[in-house]
Scaffold this active site. Structure first.
Site, PDB file in Angstrom:
ATOM      1  N   GLY A  20       0.822  -1.198   0.000  1.00 48.43           N
ATOM      2  CA  GLY A  20       0.000   0.000   0.000  1.00 48.43           C
ATOM      3  C   GLY A  20       0.854   1.244   0.000  1.00 48.43           C
ATOM      4  O   GLY A  20       2.065   1.193  -0.215  1.00 48.43           O
TER       5      GLY A  20
ATOM      6  N   ASP B  50      -0.071   9.432  17.938  1.00 49.19           N
ATOM      7  CA  ASP B  50      -0.884   9.020  16.789  1.00 49.19           C
ATOM      8  C   ASP B  50      -1.433   7.609  16.996  1.00 49.19           C
ATOM      9  O   ASP B  50      -1.415   6.778  16.095  1.00 49.19           O
ATOM     10  CB  ASP B  50      -0.064   9.082  15.505  1.00 49.19           C
ATOM     11  CG  ASP B  50      -0.953   9.113  14.259  1.00 49.19           C
ATOM     12  OD1 ASP B  50      -2.144   9.452  14.394  1.00 49.19           O
ATOM     13  OD2 ASP B  50      -0.448   8.791  13.168  1.00 49.19           O
TER      14      ASP B  50
END
Length: 737
Positions: A426, A544
């Site tokens: 990806g 995050d």
């Protein structure tokens, strides 16, 4: 009558001749487990322990060509002659055509006599402490010289082979230091596969750090890492594969500290009869064919997850993670006629040089492109240096002696099939991610920085610096990196189950996450955060934390990934401020999103959102109800206020979820989402509330809904959100304009 004698016959002194005569009368006791004074054990005879688990006798290692040359006195598993666990005379072999005997003389001296020794015996135990002694081979594999009492009973132990180990640790043997006697129990590898002489590697127990350490020629090579348990019976170290049925034990007493291992009753009977940790001549520890360590070779880069240590590298090895590959073929160089010719190489035939030394000598020579031994047999090396080319064969003419060829580029480029489209997993925020495999077959994930990604370089360097210093079972592990020309890559362990969001928010796969698995995932994330906040060498705020940054291994264990946004704190630091807000919308705490203030409690807020997503199976931001809550946090709070907390549950959990535990988890999640950072628990308190059901839970206040009263529409329009996720390796940011 005159006769002639060759040199070997002349070495047979009167004492040895007497031994030969006695040995011919002693065959009846050859299968006993005990030698008494005056007994002789010759080369065709054995001692066998009472339950026939171990055998002591003379043996000859078999070389690659099938020849048997020197012989040794050793102990092995009776039914598995290849499992040599102890050798008496490893550095003083008996030549193949010599006569040898083991004796326990009238003074209690245990020694090997051989015509090859020139009349000077090899003394195993010097005796002299008592008049009556015996030597017994126990079913533990321990050869013990003991005092014999006047009534014939066995008294105190005078000497035992467990105190003089070679390359093998049996259950009950010790590694460590006895402060009282100064004895240091350690293992020393064989020099080569057919040469038991002391080799390049030692395995020691390090009392101060409480870890196992392998050294190569005295330099730290590998360590077991920190204990993951503080109990006496240690179940696991950072870099040791947990082995079924084995308990690792660390004992500390007045005499010192030592490491050992034992076998529990669940251990397979066959394995009990064969278990032995062997320090192999090329470096790793193996129990039969099982690799105890999480590595096979170390190269000194110090960024492996396998426990490999860091050591000084020659300049030519700093460009990338070069390795040796085992290949069949020949080295050539250009001849005077312009045609390739066989390159003979350079020889080093020192008898103390084994295969591990060959590898190191080539590695530290910047001109060396490859070497060969004899498949780990014997001593000496052949090296190829300078302007030579390796030409692999097609496998049909495989030579007996393989070459170990140094790779010329980072293995991630071989590993990913030259970054083919089929290998691509990806696209991340700073470039593509590829699946690959190392030469030994281990699967990896490779992050490749886009050449036009100026912003991504900052996050790339940040992640490299941080994750190289962090090691925990609930953090994704960095295997290596590459800075070569314009190429910049990070090499990670590959997670076969990808990221949490690929299961959690997929209606066709979410049912695979039953309640037990979700609880384990939540607890794993919490343990990873606890390590970052409290127990790592650096205090780290992740900034995050989200479902796509939680990777799942083959056992569905959670690992926190993507440290591109993480920040290091001083150990006593409480909070920090930034003008650049980075992270993922919906997971950020209000004080961070509105004021740029971040702390441990910022990660706790993100963890609370993640917990609600895990128990509900719903994304935090996928709410579009104009008249109701705009996110999962608001939705959960509304249900909780109405006493309908159970309705938050993912419907797929209805048959596997204890309701009281579900409600407790939702309560803890909501406590992590308090509007004020001071009202939120620490991650240590979160873990305590999740694990201890008798611990009282805090009174909840209104959490930060974030898309309601805390952020108005004008604020939202001024922010641009970007989300990138790939195989759980992701990077996300919100930049203020």
């Amino acid at each position: 009558m005159c006769t002639t004698m060759d040199s070997k016959e002349r070495l047979l002194n009167p004492t040895l001749l007497l031994i030969i005569i006695i040995s011919s009368l002693w065959g009846s006791s050859a299968a006993s487990e005990t030698l008494t004074q005056g007994d002789v054990l010759n080369s065709p005879q054995y001692l066998v322990s009472a339950k026939q688990r171990f055998t002591l006798g003379f043996f000859s290692p078999t070389s690659y060509d099938g020849d048997k040359k020197n012989s040794y006195l050793g102990i092995w598993y009776t039914n598995y002659t290849e499992n040599i666990v102890w050798i008496a005379n490893r550095n003083r072999p008996i030549s193949d055509d010599s006569i040898a005997f083991l004796t326990l003389d009238h003074l209690g001296k245990l020694m090997i006599n051989s015509s090859g020794f020139g009349g000077d015996p090899f003394v195993i135990y010097s005796g002299g402490e008592t008049e009556n002694t015996s030597a017994t081979l126990l079913d533990t594999g321990n050869l013990v010289v003991s005092e014999v009492n006047s009534n014939g009973s066995i008294g105190r132990s005078l000497w035992e082979s467990f105190d003089d180990p070679t390359d093998t640790l049996l259950p009950g043997m010790k590694l460590g230091l006895n402060h009282k006697t100064g004895r240091n129990w350690s293992l020393i590898s064989w020099l080569a596969e057919d040469d038991p002489a002391s080799g390049a590697f030692t395995l020691e127990w390090e009392p101060k750090t409480r870890r196992l350490v392998i050294k190569r020629r005295g330099v730290p090579y590998w360590s077991s890492g920190l204990q993951l348990s503080s109990s006496k019976n240690v179940s696991l170290f950072d870099y040791i594969h947990p082995t079924k049925g084995q308990d690792y034990i660390i004992n500390t007493d007045a005499e010192g500290q030592y490491f050992t291992y034992s076998l529990d009753t669940e251990f397979d009977l066959l394995d009990q009869e064969r278990s032995a940790w062997q320090l192999k001549y090329w470096g790793p520890i193996m129990d039969r064919s099982i690799l105890i360590m999480k590595m096979n070779f170390c190269y000194g880069y110090g960024m492996d997850d396998e426990g490999c240590e860091t050591w000084n590298q020659p300049e030519c090895r700093l460009m990338g993670r070069q390795t040796f590959e085992q290949k069949s073929g020949i080295f050539t160089r250009m001849g005077p006629d312009g045609l390739p010719q066989l390159a003979a190489g350079v020889f080093d035939n020192r008898p103390t040089i084994g295969p591990a030394d060959c590898r190191d000598l080539c590695w530290n020579n910047c001109d060396c492109l490859g070497y060969s031994g004899k498949e780990g047999i014997g001593s000496g090396c052949q090296f190829w240096e300078g302007n030579v080319t390796f030409n692999p064969d097609d496998g049909r003419s495989r030579s007996r002696i393989l070459k170990y060829v140094l790779t010329k580029e980072d293995p991630s480029n071989k590993a990913t099939d030259n970054f083919s489209a089929e290998s691509k997993l990806g696209e991340g925020g700073f470039g593509p991610v590829y699946k690959g495999a190392l030469p030994e077959g281990r699967e990896i994930a490779v992050k490749r920085l886009s050449r036009n990604s100026g912003q991504g370089l900052v996050e790339f360097k940040n992640e490299l610096i941080l994750i190289a210093k962090l090691q925990h079972m609930n953090l994704v592990k960095l295997l290596g990196c590459c800075f070569q020309g314009e190429e910049k890559m990070l090499i990670y362990e590959f997670m076969p189950n990808k990221s949490l969001d690929s299961f959690l928010f997929d209606p066709t796969k979410s049912y695979l996450l039953d309640w037990k698995i979700r609880v384990n995932i939540i607890e794993g994330i919490a343990q990873g955060l606890l390590y970052l906040h409290k127990y790592s060498r650096l205090k780290v705020i992740h900034r995050d934390l989200k479902a796509s940054n939680i990777l799942l291994d083959e056992n569905m264990c959670a690992k926190i990934s993507d440290f591109g946004m993480a920040r290091i704190f001083k150990r006593d630091g409480l909070e920090a401020n930034t003008n650049r807000i980075v992270g993922t919308y919906g997971y950020m705490s209000p004080e961070y999103a509105m004021e740029g203030i971040f702390s441990e409690k910022s990660d706790v807020f993100s963890f609370g959102v993640l917990m609600l997503e895990i128990v509900s199976g719903r994304k935090n931001n996928n709410f579009y109800n104009v008249n109701g809550p705009l996110n999962l946090v608001g939705y959960a709070w509304d249900l909780w206020q109405r006493g309908s907390g159970k309705d938050i549950m993912d419907p797929t959990l209805k048959d596997s979820c204890p309701m009281h535990q579900l409600l407790r988890f939702i309560h803890v999640a909501l406590s992590c989402l308090e509007d004020s950072a001071a009202d939120r628990p620490t991650i240590l308190e979160v873990i305590s509330m999740l694990k201890n059901e008798t611990m009282p839970l805090p009174i909840l206040k209104k959490p930060a809904f974030f898309m309601g009263s805390n952020v108005n529409n004008e604020d939202l329009q001024r922010k641009e959100s970007k989300n990138y996720s790939v195989n759980g390796l992701s990077i996300s940011r919100i930049d203020a304009r």
